[in-house]
Design an enzyme around this catalytic site. Sequence first.
Site, PDB file in Angstrom:
ATOM      1  N   LYS A  76       0.858  -1.192   0.000  1.00  0.00           N
ATOM      2  CA  LYS A  76       0.000   0.000   0.000  1.00  0.00           C
ATOM      3  C   LYS A  76       0.890   1.237   0.000  1.00  0.00           C
ATOM      4  CE  LYS A  76      -3.247   2.683   2.887  1.00  0.00           C
ATOM      5  NZ  LYS A  76      -4.073   2.721   4.117  1.00  0.00           N
ATOM      6  N   ASP A 102      -2.709  10.296   3.353  1.00  0.00           N
ATOM      7  CA  ASP A 102      -4.097   9.882   3.552  1.00  0.00           C
ATOM      8  C   ASP A 102      -4.841  10.919   4.377  1.00  0.00           C
ATOM      9  OD1 ASP A 102      -6.488   8.594   3.898  1.00  0.00           O
ATOM     10  OD2 ASP A 102      -5.710   7.006   5.215  1.00  0.00           O
ATOM     11  N   LYS A 145     -10.268  13.039   7.701  1.00  0.00           N
ATOM     12  CA  LYS A 145      -9.795  12.665   9.039  1.00  0.00           C
ATOM     13  C   LYS A 145      -9.790  13.887   9.953  1.00  0.00           C
ATOM     14  CE  LYS A 145      -6.654   8.881   7.852  1.00  0.00           C
ATOM     15  NZ  LYS A 145      -7.317   7.847   8.644  1.00  0.00           N
ATOM     16  N   ASP A 173       1.518   6.514   5.375  1.00  0.00           N
ATOM     17  CA  ASP A 173       0.559   5.544   4.841  1.00  0.00           C
ATOM     18  C   ASP A 173       1.083   4.841   3.579  1.00  0.00           C
ATOM     19  OD1 ASP A 173      -1.786   4.288   5.468  1.00  0.00           O
ATOM     20  OD2 ASP A 173      -3.072   5.660   4.331  1.00  0.00           O
ATOM     21  N   ASP A 214     -12.237   7.022   3.591  1.00  0.00           N
ATOM     22  CA  ASP A 214     -11.021   6.839   4.382  1.00  0.00           C
ATOM     23  C   ASP A 214     -10.586   5.366   4.428  1.00  0.00           C
ATOM     24  OD1 ASP A 214      -8.883   7.566   5.912  1.00  0.00           O
ATOM     25  OD2 ASP A 214     -10.018   7.847   7.778  1.00  0.00           O
ATOM     26  N   GLU A 220      -9.445   3.624   2.144  1.00  0.00           N
ATOM     27  CA  GLU A 220      -8.923   3.674   0.774  1.00  0.00           C
ATOM     28  C   GLU A 220      -7.852   2.630   0.506  1.00  0.00           C
ATOM     29  OE1 GLU A 220      -7.688   5.377   3.164  1.00  0.00           O
ATOM     30  OE2 GLU A 220      -5.550   5.057   2.834  1.00  0.00           O
ATOM     31  N   ARG A 264      -7.663  -0.585   1.137  1.00  0.00           N
ATOM     32  CA  ARG A 264      -8.174  -1.822   0.532  1.00  0.00           C
ATOM     33  C   ARG A 264      -8.583  -1.587  -0.917  1.00  0.00           C
ATOM     34  NH1 ARG A 264     -12.546  -2.111   5.274  1.00  0.00           N
ATOM     35  NH2 ARG A 264     -10.910  -0.900   6.251  1.00  0.00           N
TER      36      ARG A 264
HETATM   37  N1  BES Z   1      -4.254   4.644   6.820  1.00  0.00           N
HETATM   38  C1  BES Z   1      -5.395   4.403   7.615  1.00  0.00           C
HETATM   39  C2  BES Z   1      -5.132   3.413   8.745  1.00  0.00           C
HETATM   40  C3  BES Z   1      -4.313   3.928   9.895  1.00  0.00           C
HETATM   41  C4  BES Z   1      -4.891   4.708  10.869  1.00  0.00           C
HETATM   42  C5  BES Z   1      -3.009   3.554  10.029  1.00  0.00           C
HETATM   43  C6  BES Z   1      -4.133   5.138  11.940  1.00  0.00           C
HETATM   44  C7  BES Z   1      -2.263   3.973  11.096  1.00  0.00           C
HETATM   45  C8  BES Z   1      -2.818   4.766  12.055  1.00  0.00           C
HETATM   46  C9  BES Z   1      -6.508   3.823   6.769  1.00  0.00           C
HETATM   47  O1  BES Z   1      -6.562   4.268   5.459  1.00  0.00           O
HETATM   48  C10 BES Z   1      -7.794   4.241   7.404  1.00  0.00           C
HETATM   49  O2  BES Z   1      -8.055   5.409   7.437  1.00  0.00           O
HETATM   50  N2  BES Z   1      -8.556   3.274   7.894  1.00  0.00           N
HETATM   51  C11 BES Z   1      -9.774   3.562   8.557  1.00  0.00           C
HETATM   52  C12 BES Z   1     -10.774   2.526   8.129  1.00  0.00           C
HETATM   53  C13 BES Z   1     -12.165   2.834   8.558  1.00  0.00           C
HETATM   54  C14 BES Z   1     -12.685   4.045   7.828  1.00  0.00           C
HETATM   55  C15 BES Z   1     -13.019   1.630   8.279  1.00  0.00           C
HETATM   56  C16 BES Z   1      -9.516   3.500  10.058  1.00  0.00           C
HETATM   57  O3  BES Z   1      -8.751   2.650  10.512  1.00  0.00           O
HETATM   58  O4  BES Z   1     -10.064   4.341  10.759  1.00  0.00           O
HETATM   59 ZN    ZN Z   2      -4.829   4.864   4.656  1.00  0.00          ZN
HETATM   60 MN    MN Z   3      -7.667   6.055   5.251  1.00  0.00          MN
END
Ligand code: BES
Ligand code: ZN
Ligand code: MN
Length: 490
Positions: free
Chosen positions: A259, A264, A271, A282, A341, A343, A345
């Site tokens: 990834k 992000d 966010k 990210d 968010d 994204e 996957r």
């Molecule tokens: N890049 C983030 C995951 C992340 C969050 C990594 C904090 C490290 C620290 C990912 O793209 C994301 O935002 N995931 C969301 C998914 C949710 C919207 C289902 C998350 O984990 O909040």
């Molecule tokens: Zn992300």
């Molecule tokens: Mn995200």
Amino acid sequence: MEYNISDKAVTKYKSDCLVLPVNKDTTLPEGLPEACAAQIKACVKSGDFSGNAQQTLLISAPEGIAAKRLLLIGTGSKDPINIIALGKLVSAAVAAVNATGAANAAWLLDASLASPLSGEEQLLEVVRLVDAASYRFDHYCSSKKASTLTKWTFMTSDSKAGMKKALAQGKALASGVAFARDLGNQPPNVCFPTWLTEQARVLAKHHEKLKVSVVSEKQAEKLGMGAFCAVSKGSEREGQIIVFEYQGAKGKPVALVGKGVTFDTGGISLKPGAAMDEMKYDMCGAASVFGTVKAVCEMGLPINLVAVVAAAENMPDGRASRPGDIVKTLSGQTVEILNTDAEGRLVLCDALTYVQNKYKPSTVIDIATLTGACVVALGAHAQAVYANDDALSEALLNAGKQSGDRGWPMPLWDDYQGQLDSPFADMANIGGPKGGSITAACFLSRFTKDVKWAHLDIAGTAWISGGKVKGATGRPVPMLTRYLMNLANA
Ligand code: BES
Ligand code: ZN
Ligand code: MN
């Protein structure tokens, strides 16, 4: 830093600082002159040194030792220590050596220091650990923070071919880890998808067996990568699917997929502001792919490897995807984007389909800072390991144990799949608040049905947040490289 081995007598080898790991029994390795042993014993007697874990004591060179100073470092155990304790010992030692302003150091190797590592494995790991402990990212600082150390010598009576190879492999691994950390630490106004492509091309220039090709965002759209493009189209920066081919052997390749979200923001599902700067990390899954490819090239491993980086920036914009949008993936399956968010996957699923269609790999491993839920579940010490094949899961977990870059197994049961149901498309891109790291893995599993596949959620391990020590860790380059080394040896 330059690393080398020397079989010169420890008494005769000139260095600014000789590092000597000492166990809880304070038994000293053979070869030290009597006066030196006596001086160390006096330190133990006076209570200045006890061999406690990571305890350091700097003494001026005892008589009969050509080094300027001697650094004692406690192992904290009467028995051989494991790789995790070895890592802590090395960081403490490197910090203490650095504090002396030494230009060079020597390390007295003792095969019995760590278990179950052989002397060769220990050398490989210590090289990597010394290098990691000396790492600084000061490209943008006017006053450099780099240490004054430029040369590190390992003292060993065994300088046979095996040790030379271990030294070379340790150096290769160290440079892969440092590369991953450098990429991760770059600011997001520098490190964006086409910049990553440039880095890939530079890497390939240095290695004959390595080829790079790129799928541009336009081509991705034409190919039908609707999920990847749904993320990338909200950015002014063009998305890139970067593909490495490393051919060190014939047969079906192993595929790595990283990834590479270079920033992000969350997209339209923006966010919150606090610590958003950390979303520059990210792309650490991609960085670990770059680092592993570099280590594999430098080791010249006899394996067939393809590595794909799905690089995109997740931005809110007039052209960005909205919650509610439905997109068609390269696999033909449709996805309702309920949260922009989620994204990671989306960029990964198309890269996973692409690599399977084009390269028919025997095994696919994806690496991603995929979910905050993974950080909640496992914290900063273990990456989540998901796999649709038990042997693959074991192999990765073992590689993690061997290298000290540990993972922990997580379930991929069908029971969780229902959380991804959508009334309007084949699936939704989020599975609700329960088991967020697991449902993200379940999403990916729908794109990797006919291949041995593993997914590493490295959201907790890829960087250290906040504070002064903030930065990319280079994980899981050690785990992945060890996994590939084991494959090459099998
Ligand atoms: N890049 C983030 C995951 C992340 C969050 C990594 C904090 C490290 C620290 C990912 O793209 C994301 O935002 N995931 C969301 C998914 C949710 C919207 C289902 C998350 O984990 O909040
Ligand atoms: Zn992300
Ligand atoms: Mn995200």
